[in-house]
Design a protein around this motif. Structure first.
Motif, short mmCIF file in Angstrom:
data_model
loop_
_atom_site.label_atom_id
_atom_site.label_comp_id
_atom_site.label_asym_id
_atom_site.label_seq_id
_atom_site.Cartn_x
_atom_site.Cartn_y
_atom_site.Cartn_z
N GLY A 195 0.81 -1.20 0.00
CA GLY A 195 0.00 0.00 0.00
C GLY A 195 0.85 1.25 0.00
O GLY A 195 2.08 1.20 0.02
N ALA A 196 0.15 2.39 -0.01
CA ALA A 196 0.86 3.66 -0.09
C ALA A 196 1.60 3.99 1.20
O ALA A 196 2.61 4.67 1.19
N LEU A 197 1.09 3.50 2.32
CA LEU A 197 1.65 3.94 3.59
C LEU A 197 2.74 3.02 4.14
O LEU A 197 3.51 3.42 4.99
N LEU A 198 2.78 1.78 3.70
CA LEU A 198 3.77 0.85 4.24
C LEU A 198 4.90 0.54 3.25
O LEU A 198 5.86 -0.14 3.60
N LEU A 202 9.64 -1.42 2.79
CA LEU A 202 10.42 -2.25 1.87
C LEU A 202 11.44 -1.41 1.10
O LEU A 202 12.42 -1.94 0.56
N LEU A 203 11.21 -0.10 1.04
CA LEU A 203 12.16 0.79 0.37
C LEU A 203 13.39 1.05 1.25
O LEU A 203 14.52 0.90 0.81
N LEU A 221 23.78 -2.41 -2.47
CA LEU A 221 22.76 -2.44 -3.52
C LEU A 221 22.40 -3.87 -3.92
O LEU A 221 21.25 -4.18 -4.22
N ALA A 222 23.39 -4.75 -3.90
CA ALA A 222 23.15 -6.14 -4.33
C ALA A 222 22.40 -6.93 -3.27
O ALA A 222 21.54 -7.77 -3.60
N ALA A 223 22.69 -6.66 -2.00
CA ALA A 223 22.10 -7.48 -0.94
C ALA A 223 20.73 -6.98 -0.50
O ALA A 223 19.93 -7.76 0.05
N ALA A 224 20.44 -5.71 -0.72
CA ALA A 224 19.16 -5.16 -0.25
C ALA A 224 17.94 -5.92 -0.81
O ALA A 224 17.01 -6.23 -0.05
N PRO A 225 17.92 -6.27 -2.11
CA PRO A 225 16.76 -7.02 -2.60
C PRO A 225 16.63 -8.40 -1.95
O PRO A 225 15.51 -8.89 -1.76
N LEU A 226 17.76 -9.01 -1.59
CA LEU A 226 17.71 -10.34 -0.96
C LEU A 226 17.03 -10.24 0.41
O LEU A 226 16.19 -11.08 0.76
N ILE A 227 17.40 -9.21 1.18
CA ILE A 227 16.77 -9.02 2.48
C ILE A 227 15.27 -8.79 2.30
O ILE A 227 14.43 -9.39 2.99
N GLY A 228 14.92 -7.92 1.36
CA GLY A 228 13.50 -7.63 1.11
C GLY A 228 12.75 -8.89 0.69
O GLY A 228 11.62 -9.13 1.13
N TYR A 240 -0.37 -16.12 5.91
CA TYR A 240 -1.16 -17.32 5.53
C TYR A 240 -1.61 -18.09 6.77
O TYR A 240 -2.76 -18.52 6.88
N HIS A 241 -0.68 -18.24 7.71
CA HIS A 241 -0.99 -19.09 8.86
C HIS A 241 -1.74 -18.37 9.96
O HIS A 241 -2.44 -19.01 10.76
N THR A 242 -1.60 -17.07 10.05
CA THR A 242 -2.22 -16.35 11.17
C THR A 242 -3.43 -15.54 10.77
O THR A 242 -4.19 -15.10 11.62
N GLY A 243 -3.56 -15.29 9.47
CA GLY A 243 -4.67 -14.47 9.02
C GLY A 243 -4.39 -12.98 9.12
O GLY A 243 -5.26 -12.16 8.81
N LEU A 244 -3.19 -12.62 9.56
CA LEU A 244 -2.82 -11.20 9.61
C LEU A 244 -2.66 -10.67 8.18
O LEU A 244 -2.32 -11.42 7.26
N ALA A 245 -2.89 -9.36 8.00
CA ALA A 245 -2.67 -8.76 6.68
C ALA A 245 -1.19 -8.90 6.32
O ALA A 245 -0.31 -8.69 7.17
N ALA A 246 -0.93 -9.24 5.03
CA ALA A 246 0.46 -9.50 4.63
C ALA A 246 1.33 -8.25 4.70
O ALA A 246 2.49 -8.31 5.13
N GLY A 247 0.80 -7.12 4.27
CA GLY A 247 1.59 -5.89 4.23
C GLY A 247 2.15 -5.53 5.60
O GLY A 247 3.37 -5.37 5.76
N PRO A 248 1.28 -5.38 6.60
CA PRO A 248 1.79 -5.08 7.94
C PRO A 248 2.73 -6.16 8.46
O PRO A 248 3.70 -5.86 9.17
N ALA A 249 2.49 -7.43 8.11
CA ALA A 249 3.39 -8.51 8.57
C ALA A 249 4.79 -8.30 8.01
O ALA A 249 5.80 -8.47 8.71
N VAL A 250 4.89 -7.93 6.72
CA VAL A 250 6.19 -7.67 6.11
C VAL A 250 6.86 -6.47 6.76
O VAL A 250 8.06 -6.49 7.10
N ALA A 251 6.08 -5.40 6.97
CA ALA A 251 6.64 -4.18 7.57
C ALA A 251 7.16 -4.45 8.97
O ALA A 251 8.26 -4.00 9.35
N VAL A 252 6.38 -5.20 9.76
CA VAL A 252 6.81 -5.51 11.13
C VAL A 252 8.04 -6.42 11.11
O VAL A 252 8.97 -6.26 11.92
N GLY A 253 8.08 -7.35 10.16
CA GLY A 253 9.24 -8.23 10.03
C GLY A 253 10.51 -7.44 9.73
O GLY A 253 11.56 -7.69 10.31
N LEU A 254 10.39 -6.47 8.83
CA LEU A 254 11.55 -5.64 8.50
C LEU A 254 11.99 -4.82 9.72
O LEU A 254 13.19 -4.69 10.00
#
Lengths: 274, 257
Positions: A195-198, A202-203, A221-228, A240-254
């Motif tokens: 989304g626009a806010l999260l 990933l950037l 520059l080379a490793a940043a995409p791998l982490i993302g 998938y397993h918890t039913g949480l929204a994927a976007g916030p899950a990725v943001a919190v993971g980062l």
């Protein structure tokens, strides 16, 4: 182990994974340059500028990404002009303009789009990515990767020492504009996922995680995409397993991985002791 | 030496900065292998002159610069923790960046040679941010030397470095001069200008003097340039009570008249 494999049996999860990997490829290198230029705040603000454009596109029945790209590109040019006029300083005007843009976009979304659609614009909904949305993402990934490969050495000279770069004939204003336009396109590409806010997560997140552990710009520059990609895929599994929204899950993971990286960097022995 | 042999020839140079005239009517020249020291009070226009010569500030008057100029700035990069190694910095000076361009071996060798010239051959792979202030200044000097430009500008290069770093940089400057490189060095250190420079440009908004140190740094010229900040120590000896480098100049700023 099956918990890691099971999600990918479904087509919608496969599409989501491809989308996340492409967005990680788009965002990682550009985000590293944004971070090195110390434009993380402006990058975050660019995300706000996606909202009115996306809202207008939704209201007109167009793809949200078309309007979002227009809004973000206009904002990127505006910030580049401001940097050119006012040098290194970020300005109150940037914050004000982007806050108003976000507010206007949210009002437009509330008036014209169903709540689920509005939430998807703001926070992403990667699990509903359609097959037709993958191709534009792939095009963006290839285009931005080529652009970064072409220009990162000039950018590194300008980002390390602006006055030296100017004397050496590097067009630092063009470097600024290129980084901001790249960020605008990367955030637009991240729209379906985060989304626009999260999208800023990933950037900026991968470069922030790696920064204490790299000695030069190329590996960053080379490793940043791998982490993302790794955190993005992990976020999908959690979603998938918890039913949480994927976007916030990725943001919190980062954010979590950044915290671990930062703590490890703080606690590591000084260079002379290693 | 004829004017055609000059690396830099400036006549009536004027530069505006921040809406005001920073320097005016500056005339000087620089020959191959020559060291010209630019001295003067804070705000006198030393850095402004170097920026104008680099083409980073517009100027009026006649200015001829024969060939590319390398420079060591007064203030280093804004972010010392930028992810770059010492050799990475030197490489930036060895050859201009180009799209899809990988640093050629010749440039890599030039960068390593430049690091060795400033005494940092062993620190090539160290991150720039982990180096001491003096070592960073030497790395920036290596960047300037790596491109083998015929003209070298140094803006107060010794203002924040320790004695070993200063000695290494002086050695490198001498080696460059022996190769025919013309050096323009802005400094507050009158003793350095007296002992090391071939000629001195005394700058305080305008050129108060340009010539051999004994003439350009004569007490009356210094008094004219520095005004009330000039201290008379004995018959003709003077020191500059500079508010920027107070302690430093008290130790070195004697000028026998």
């Amino acid at each position: 182990m099956s918990a890691l494999v099971e999600p990918w049996e479904f087509a919608f999860m496969q599409r989501a994974l491809v989308a996340v990997l492409l967005v990680a490829l788009v965002c990682g290198p550009v985000g590293a340059l944004v971070s090195l230029r110390r434009l993380a705040y402006a990058g975050e603000s660019l995300g706000h500028a996606l909202v009115p454009g996306a809202a207008a596109a939704v209201a007109l029945g167009l793809a949200a990404g078309v309007g979002a790209a227009a809004g973000a590109l206009a904002a990127a040019v505006a910030v580049a002009l401001l940097l050119r006029a006012r040098g290194e300083r970020e300005d109150v005007a940037v914050a004000l303009v982007f806050a108003v843009a976000l507010a206007g976009g949210v009002i437009l979304l509330a008036l014209t789009a169903p709540p689920q659609r509005a939430l998807a614009v703001l926070f992403g909904d990667v699990l509903t990515v359609a097959a037709g949305e993958i191709a534009p993402l792939a095009v963006a990934a290839v285009a931005l990767t080529v652009a970064v490969a072409a220009g990162w050495r000039s950018a590194a000279v300008a980002l390390f020492d602006r006055s030296w770069a100017l004397a050496a004939g590097v067009r630092v204003g063009l470097v600024d504009l290129g980084i901001l336009v790249g960020a605008a396109l990367a955030l637009t590409a991240a729209l379906p996922v985060l989304g626009a806010l999260l999208g800023t997560a990933l950037l900026i997140g991968p470069a922030a995680i790696l920064r204490p552990w790299v000695r030069s710009v190329g590996p960053l520059l080379a490793a940043a995409p791998l982490i993302g990609a790794v955190v993005g895929a992990a976020g999908l599994v959690v979603s998938y397993h918890t039913g949480l929204a994927a976007g916030p899950a990725v943001a919190v993971g980062l954010a979590g991985l950044f915290l671990v990286s930062w703590l490890a960097a703080v606690l590591r022995p000084p260079a002379s002791a290693r | 030496m004829s004017s055609a042999d000059r690396l830099i020839s400036a006549e009536g140079l004027a530069v505006d900065r921040g809406g005001a005239r920073a320097i005016d009517g500056v005339s000087f020249d620089l020959g191959p292998g020559e060291l010209v020291a630019v001295v003067g009070p804070n705000g006198g226009g030393k850095s402004t002159l170097l920026l104008a010569l680099l083409g980073l500030l517009p100027s009026t008057g006649r200015l001829e610069v024969a060939g590319p100029c390398a420079h060591v700035p007064q203030h280093g990069p804004v972010d010392p923790d930028f992810p770059i190694t010492a050799i990475g910095v030197a490489l930036q000076g060895a050859a201009p960046p180009r799209p899809f361009w990988r640093v050629p071996r010749r440039a890599r060798e030039a960068a390593h040679a430049a690091l060795a010239e400033v005494g940092l051959a062993d620190a090539a792979e160290r991150p720039y941010g982990t180096l001491s202030g003096g070592q960073r200044q030497r790395v920036l000097m290596a960047r300037a030397l790596a491109g083998r430009a015929p003209i070298l500008f140094l803006d107060e290069p010794f203002s924040a470095v320790d004695a070993p770093s200063e000695a290494a940089m002086l050695e490198a400057i001498d080696a460059e001069r022996a190769r025919g490189v013309g050096v323009l060095l802005a400094t507050h250190d009158l003793a350095f200008a007296t002992q090391r420079a071939d000629r001195v440009l005394l700058l305080a908004g305008r050129a108060h003097a340009f010539g051999p140190p004994a003439e350009a740094l004569a007490a009356d010229r210094l008094r004219s340039a520095y005004g009330g900040r000039l201290l008379m120590l004995d018959d003709d000896a003077v020191a500059v009570a500079d508010d920027h480098c107070h302690d430093h100049d008290h130790g070195h700023g004697r000028q026998g008249g």
